[in-house]
Design a protein around this motif. Structure first.
Motif, PDB file in Angstrom:
ATOM      1  N   LEU A 147       0.823  -1.202   0.000  1.00  0.00           N
ATOM      2  CA  LEU A 147       0.000   0.000   0.000  1.00  0.00           C
ATOM      3  C   LEU A 147       0.861   1.258   0.000  1.00  0.00           C
ATOM      4  O   LEU A 147       0.560   2.237  -0.691  1.00  0.00           O
ATOM      5  CB  LEU A 147      -0.926   0.004   1.224  1.00  0.00           C
ATOM      6  CG  LEU A 147      -2.020  -1.071   1.272  1.00  0.00           C
ATOM      7  CD1 LEU A 147      -2.768  -1.015   2.605  1.00  0.00           C
ATOM      8  CD2 LEU A 147      -3.003  -0.898   0.113  1.00  0.00           C
ATOM      9  N   ALA A 205     -11.255   2.982  10.761  1.00  0.00           N
ATOM     10  CA  ALA A 205     -11.410   2.426   9.410  1.00  0.00           C
ATOM     11  C   ALA A 205     -12.826   2.646   8.891  1.00  0.00           C
ATOM     12  O   ALA A 205     -13.030   2.980   7.711  1.00  0.00           O
ATOM     13  CB  ALA A 205     -11.066   0.941   9.417  1.00  0.00           C
ATOM     14  N   PHE A 231     -13.465   4.848   5.485  1.00  0.00           N
ATOM     15  CA  PHE A 231     -13.585   3.933   4.353  1.00  0.00           C
ATOM     16  C   PHE A 231     -13.978   4.636   3.057  1.00  0.00           C
ATOM     17  O   PHE A 231     -13.405   4.368   2.001  1.00  0.00           O
ATOM     18  CB  PHE A 231     -14.596   2.826   4.676  1.00  0.00           C
ATOM     19  CG  PHE A 231     -14.664   1.774   3.615  1.00  0.00           C
ATOM     20  CD1 PHE A 231     -13.643   0.849   3.468  1.00  0.00           C
ATOM     21  CD2 PHE A 231     -15.750   1.710   2.743  1.00  0.00           C
ATOM     22  CE1 PHE A 231     -13.701  -0.121   2.481  1.00  0.00           C
ATOM     23  CE2 PHE A 231     -15.805   0.749   1.755  1.00  0.00           C
ATOM     24  CZ  PHE A 231     -14.777  -0.172   1.620  1.00  0.00           C
ATOM     25  N   THR A 236      -7.779   0.663   4.978  1.00  0.00           N
ATOM     26  CA  THR A 236      -7.149  -0.657   4.832  1.00  0.00           C
ATOM     27  C   THR A 236      -5.939  -0.781   5.741  1.00  0.00           C
ATOM     28  O   THR A 236      -5.695  -1.834   6.344  1.00  0.00           O
ATOM     29  CB  THR A 236      -6.743  -0.887   3.367  1.00  0.00           C
ATOM     30  OG1 THR A 236      -7.883  -0.725   2.528  1.00  0.00           O
ATOM     31  CG2 THR A 236      -6.169  -2.283   3.190  1.00  0.00           C
TER      32      THR A 236
END
Length: 301
Positions: free
Chosen positions: A53, A250, A254, A262
């Motif tokens: 990521l 989260a 989101f 994530t």
């Protein structure tokens, strides 16, 4: 007198059965997650996902200074001590009792950055203010109830104070060098200090496990009697706090920033894996006393 003792005996029997069942569930979960030969395959995969990521955000960052990329990089750094602990803790002569050595210091590190967040709440909100306050109360309860911590024993944790000062000093240096920071120097130092102290939270555990594994130190038996109580307090705080810190965050992020969400989820999965891993060894059915093991069904033993 036999009839008078019967209710107490039934309570103990129920408790023994529940403890044995919990021990087996944790052990079977640990074996399912880690298999027979590798203890770091799953943690390594989670760190790998977080690293991918970071690389993707770096590749996609055209303007530079993407805060999500910085956040993900900090998540990766924060995950590394947990991977090290899962790899090395079984090299210790008594891995179960290691929690008694590093538990207080790790909780004090959490209390330090949570206390900083709460004290600066009127000036600068970091995360959810109410969650920070609840986390501070929870970590104080875990220290007092699980580890019998008192201010008189604070001198034994001078290394924690040094780590906190290191985090604050590093944060100040970072903010002085970072000319692109849009906050004031004070706000930036407070915000970064809390982040750096959180990143360093498991460093005392890494250092102590490394030293014990290296020296083959076996002087841990004095802690065995209370290790299950300490484990309950330690992981009750750890899991409840990171549910608020990671899962709630989260959920909020989101739609706005899925990569940040994530990162929170991956970090929570690693913390959960670490908790399952250590609890499985603390409540290992093969190490339970005979009075507990006899309550396990034959197929569980």
């Amino acid at each position: 007198s036999k009839l008078g003792n019967e209710p107490t005996s039934r309570k103990l029997s129920t408790r023994n059965y529940l403890e044995a069942m919990f021990a087996n569930i944790m052990w079977q979960a640990q074996r399912a997650l880690h298999g027979q030969n590798s203890h770091i395959a799953l943690p390594g995969c989670l760190v790998g996902i977080a690293s991918m990521l970071v690389l993707y955000k770096h590749w996609a960052d055209d303007r530079g200074g993407d805060p999500t990329k910085t956040f993900l990089a900090l998540i990766v750094v924060q995950m590394l001590p947990l991977v090290f602990l899962e790899k090395k803790i079984l090299s210790c002569p008594d891995p179960v009792s290691m929690l008694s050595r590093f538990g207080t210091k790790v909780l004090l590190m959490h209390a330090a950055f949570l206390g900083l967040r709460v004290c600066c709440w009127p000036l600068l909100e970091m995360g959810l203010g109410v969650c920070n306050l609840l986390g501070l109360v929870a970590v104080c309860a875990a220290l007092c109830w699980g580890f019998n911590f008192s201010p008189r024993s604070a001198a034994a944790h001078f290394d924690v104070a040094c780590l906190v000062l290191l985090g604050i000093g590093g944060a100040f240096a970072t903010e002085v060098v970072d000319f692109h920071n849009h906050q004031t120097l004070l706000e930036g130092t407070i915000f970064t200090s809390a982040n750096y102290i959180e990143i360093l939270a498991f460093v005392p555990a890494v250092w102590m496990v490394h030293q014990v594994a290296k020296k083959n130190d076996e002087s841990l038996n004095m802690y065995e009697a209370s290790v299950e109580k300490q484990a309950a307090a330690f992981f009750a705080f750890l899991m409840s706090f990171y549910v608020m810190e990671d899962l709630v965050s989260a959920y909020r992020l989101f739609r706005l920033e899925p990569f940040g969400a994530t990162g929170h989820i991956v970090h929570f999965l690693l913390v959960s894996d670490f908790a399952c891993f250590l609890l499985a060894h603390i409540y290992n059915p093969d190490k339970l006393p005979g009075s507990l093991r006899r309550w396990l069904p034959d197929q569980w033993v």
